[in-house]
Motif scaffolding. Structure first.
Motif, short mmCIF file in Angstrom:
data_model
loop_
_atom_site.label_atom_id
_atom_site.label_comp_id
_atom_site.label_asym_id
_atom_site.label_seq_id
_atom_site.Cartn_x
_atom_site.Cartn_y
_atom_site.Cartn_z
N UNK A 18 0.84 -1.18 0.00
CA UNK A 18 0.00 0.00 0.00
C UNK A 18 0.88 1.25 0.00
N UNK A 19 0.27 2.37 -0.38
CA UNK A 19 0.92 3.67 -0.30
C UNK A 19 0.03 4.60 0.51
N UNK A 20 0.49 5.81 0.73
CA UNK A 20 -0.34 6.78 1.44
C UNK A 20 -1.65 7.05 0.70
N UNK A 21 -1.62 6.89 -0.61
CA UNK A 21 -2.81 7.21 -1.41
C UNK A 21 -3.93 6.19 -1.24
N UNK A 22 -3.58 4.95 -0.88
CA UNK A 22 -4.63 3.95 -0.71
C UNK A 22 -4.54 3.26 0.65
N UNK A 23 -3.94 3.93 1.63
CA UNK A 23 -3.80 3.35 2.97
C UNK A 23 -5.15 3.06 3.59
N UNK A 24 -6.18 3.83 3.25
CA UNK A 24 -7.51 3.61 3.83
C UNK A 24 -8.12 2.29 3.40
N UNK A 25 -7.55 1.65 2.37
CA UNK A 25 -8.07 0.36 1.89
C UNK A 25 -7.30 -0.82 2.45
N UNK A 26 -6.46 -0.59 3.45
CA UNK A 26 -5.65 -1.69 3.97
C UNK A 26 -6.50 -2.81 4.57
N UNK A 27 -7.76 -2.50 4.96
CA UNK A 27 -8.58 -3.53 5.58
C UNK A 27 -8.94 -4.66 4.62
N UNK A 28 -8.63 -4.51 3.33
CA UNK A 28 -8.85 -5.61 2.38
C UNK A 28 -7.67 -6.56 2.34
N UNK A 29 -6.56 -6.20 3.00
CA UNK A 29 -5.37 -7.05 3.05
C UNK A 29 -5.04 -7.38 4.50
N UNK A 30 -3.84 -7.85 4.73
CA UNK A 30 -3.44 -8.23 6.08
C UNK A 30 -3.00 -7.00 6.85
N UNK A 31 -3.57 -6.82 8.04
CA UNK A 31 -3.28 -5.64 8.83
C UNK A 31 -3.64 -5.91 10.29
#
Length: 726
Positions: free
Chosen positions: A415-428
């Motif tokens: 991820x990057x800062x531009x799509x960090x809000x979508x991290x919940x679709x991956x491992x976090x």
């Protein structure tokens, strides 16, 4: 210098009361809740009546737990792991175990009463238990090997253990005998009787258990149920032991201790009792009785059968009747100066912290899987979480097993800062956090959807969540806004920077994190390290969040909440904070549907919008040497005399804690002097009500040496000695 320290050590033993060692567990390590007077327990092998209990996850991955391997070592949490809990009512102590054992469950021939003492050679649950209150002590005070006194003859009986029975029954006047120490266990085996749900059942003389130590015989009147899982990969156990069966003249008639009466324990809310637990496994079908099986220990101590001071668990008895004090506890160590965490992915400095374990087998946690991405076992995905605080930061540590395709967490595109809000679709790692005290409540008081009020315009901004920010920022006058609710996350991924130990490292704007909800942007000034295991089956994580980054005008500048200032949280000892945590797993390399699997500490849903659903309670515990104010413990009714206790630790560096008791209100002074009689400092100088108190002294420029501390309460004066070693 070595000579000086040697002389000072000798002085400590010549002039001070016996010192506590400094290797015992400090404030939060292995500190667990024992639920008192909760939901009544039916012994049937079903854990629906254990929702008010705290389960400890024991596996080979536990950062602060013990693993002792036998002839056929445990290979993973799928091979052998389990969750254990303790409950009490006025008459009984209850044990529950939810055990995965894919190498074979209940495979050994059943024991009989004639060979029950050999239970520890096969699969079993072993309990090491001190039925007495150790108050603020870090562990059992029973340190020296003692001989037992036969009350009938007055003769000494060779003991060879640090176990005690009761005051006046041993030859060690320097160590208080607060109550009895036990080692007992129950065998994992089949029984002739079964319940309607398929659980094996036994009671009374049918239960194959044993009480070792000075008792050396079976425990009477217990009740047991063992229910195999439907997939035959594990089993669930419930065991009830009456306190009356651990009291009276219970030793084998041929034992030298047969004339001694063990005292009857009655639990009180606030008691802290020393304990430890072993889960054991031997997958050898024709296992020779060489006692060479695998042990998963709550603590890391050895020789528990002999040394009660090696028990590393501390059970806090909490009254949960009527739903009060409900919820699963996690304890966070708090040190105002600094938490002592270097963010490098190495969890060695977290050895004094409590790690809460989570797996798909967790009885009181939530497992959510989406779109067929189902976890196959605890070897597929599971982990441990710990929290620490200092005055400026909150820290999170995680140890996560993720076996498919190596460490699956690092297989996705970054991820990057531009799509960090979508991290919940991956491992976090997702953190749900209420930064306010709910010590007087069973959960967050934020239970209604609210609209947010823009302080600049006075207009209502649509909210649609129960998350609050601070008083005066929402339209719900019936629910107190104690502080801010957050949903935070950090992505599990590789980073360009690596440390000398191989950990991926990022700080500031490089950390791919996000604060959702009303903040809706990434956090500044955080620090992250991710260290992949050498076998690539998991990773360790450390994440530091400055509390200042969670305060002020932190919302996205295009957000309707941009004019609101989030309050700055100031941590304090004994705060209870609502929170929850998700560990997430996604083994599909090209995840197209945006879903993954969640292991959640609580059982609530919709945490992203509902603060009342946060299922955990984070209790802030001041570490020894960190509390500078006087602290009263809720036990005034049990204080019968003025008492100044020995400081702990002693010898000490950098700080030490001094406890004292007052049976009545009095003007109190507590001062420290050097051996020349010169006053060094005043720790307390005010009137106090009856109760137990403790205060910490951390020397500044004072030299190493012996110091006196003097308590004056009204006309009562008492002095103690302590040794400071730089």
């Amino acid at each position: 210098m070595k000579l000086v320290k040697t002389l000072l050590w000798l002085a400590a033993f010549l002039f001070c009361v016996p010192a506590w060692p400094q290797d015992l567990p400090p404030a939060t390590a292995n500190l667990y809740v024992i639920a008192l007077n909760g939901q009544p327990v039916t012994i049937d092998g079903v854990l629906q009546d254990w929702r008010d209990a705290e389960f400890v996850y024991l596996s080979q991955d536990g950062p602060t737990h013990g693993l002792f391997t036998g002839a056929k070592p445990t290979t993973s949490p799928a091979d052998f792991s389990g969750h254990v809990a303790i409950k009490m009512d006025n008459d009984n102590i209850y044990f529950a175990a939810h055990v995965r054992d894919e190498g074979g469950i209940l495979i050994h021939p059943p024991r009989t009463r004639q060979n029950a003492n050999l239970t520890f050679a096969l699969d079993h649950l072993a309990v090491y238990l001190g039925l007495y209150d150790i108050e603020t002590l870090p562990g059992s005070p029973h340190r020296n090997t003692v001989d037992i006194i036969d009350p009938a003859s007055g003769q000494m009986v060779q003991g060879g253990r640090t176990y005690r029975i009761k005051p006046g029954t041993d030859n060690d006047p320097d160590n208080a005998t607060r109550g009895p120490d036990y080692q007992f266990g129950v065998n994992f085996q089949t029984y002739d009787k079964t319940l309607a749900n398929g659980a094996y059942s036994a009671s009374g003389d049918e239960v194959i258990n044993f009480n070792w130590g000075y008792v050396d015989t079976l425990i009477a009147n217990t009740e047991l149920a063992i229910k195999p899982w439907s997939n035959e990969r594990g089993f669930t156990l419930e065991w009830r032991v009456p306190f009356a069966s651990l009291a009276g003249k219970i030793a084998r008639a041929s034992k030298p201790q047969a004339a001694i009466e063990w005292p009857l324990y009655r639990p009180q809310a606030g008691d802290v009792i020393p304990f430890d637990i072993d889960l054991t496994d031997d997958d050898r079908l024709a296992a020779p009785e060489d006692f060479n099986n695998n042990f998963l220990g709550l603590g890391r101590g050895s020789n528990l059968w002999r040394d009660s001071f090696a028990w590393e668990g501390r059970g806090v008895v909490v009254d949960v009747s009527g739903g009060k004090n409900a919820g699963n506890y996690c304890h966070a160590g708090f040190a105002p100066a600094a938490a002592g965490v270097t963010v490098d992915g190495d969890l060695a400095e977290w050895a004094t912290s409590q790690f809460i374990g989570i797996s798909q087998d967790s009885p009181n946690h939530q497992y959510i899987f989406q779109n067929g991405d189902v976890l196959s076992s605890p070897a597929d995905f599971g982990g441990y979480i710990a929290v620490r605080l200092d005055q400026d930061n909150i820290y999170f540590a995680a140890r996560v097993r993720d076996e498919p395709q190596g460490t699956g967490a690092f297989q996705h595109a970054r991820r990057t800062k531009n799509d960090a809000n979508l991290m919940f679709t991956q491992e976090h790692l997702a953190i749900y956090l209420g930064l306010y005290d709910i010590g007087d409540l069973p959960r967050s008081p934020h239970v209604r959807d609210v609209n947010i009020i823009d302080p600049a315009t006075g207009q209502i901004v649509a909210g649609g969540r129960t998350h609050r920010i601070k008083p005066g920022t929402d339209d719900d006058p019936d629910q107190a806004t104690r502080g801010a609710d957050f949903q935070l996350g950090v992505n599990i991924q590789t980073y360009d920077n690596t440390l000398a130990n191989g950990a991926f490292y990022a700080q500031g704007l490089d950390v791919i994190n996000y604060a959702w909800s009303y903040v809706d942007t990434f956090l500044t000034n955080t620090e992250l390290a991710l260290l992949q295991w050498t076998d690539e089956k998991g990773y360790d994580l450390e994440w530091r969040l400055p509390l200042a980054s969670l305060a002020g005008k932190i919302a996205k500048q295009v957000s309707p909440q941009k004019n609101i200032e989030w309050p700055r949280y100031v941590p304090q000892d004994r705060h209870v904070i609502p929170f929850d945590i998700d560990l997430t797993d996604e083994d599909r390399v090209n995840n197209q549907d945006g879903t993954n699997s969640f292991l959640r500490m609580g059982r609530g849903l919709d945490l992203w919008r509902d603060a009342a659903a946060f299922g955990m309670r984070l209790k802030v515990i001041g570490s020894p040497g960190s509390i500078t104010a006087v602290e009263q413990t809720p036990a005034a009714a049990f204080v019968r005399e003025y008492r100044l206790l020995q400081n702990y630790p002693n010898p000490f560096n950098p700080g030490t804690t001094i406890a004292f008791e007052l049976p009545a209100a009095a003007p109190v002074s507590l001062k420290v002097f050097n051996l020349a009689g010169q006053e060094i400092t005043t720790l307390v100088n005010r009137s106090l009500v009856a109760g137990r108190y403790q205060v910490t002294w951390t020397p500044r420029s004072e030299p190493s040496g012996l110091y006196l501390y003097r308590l004056q309460a009204g006309d009562h004066v008492q002095t103690g000695r302590m040794l400071y070693l730089k």
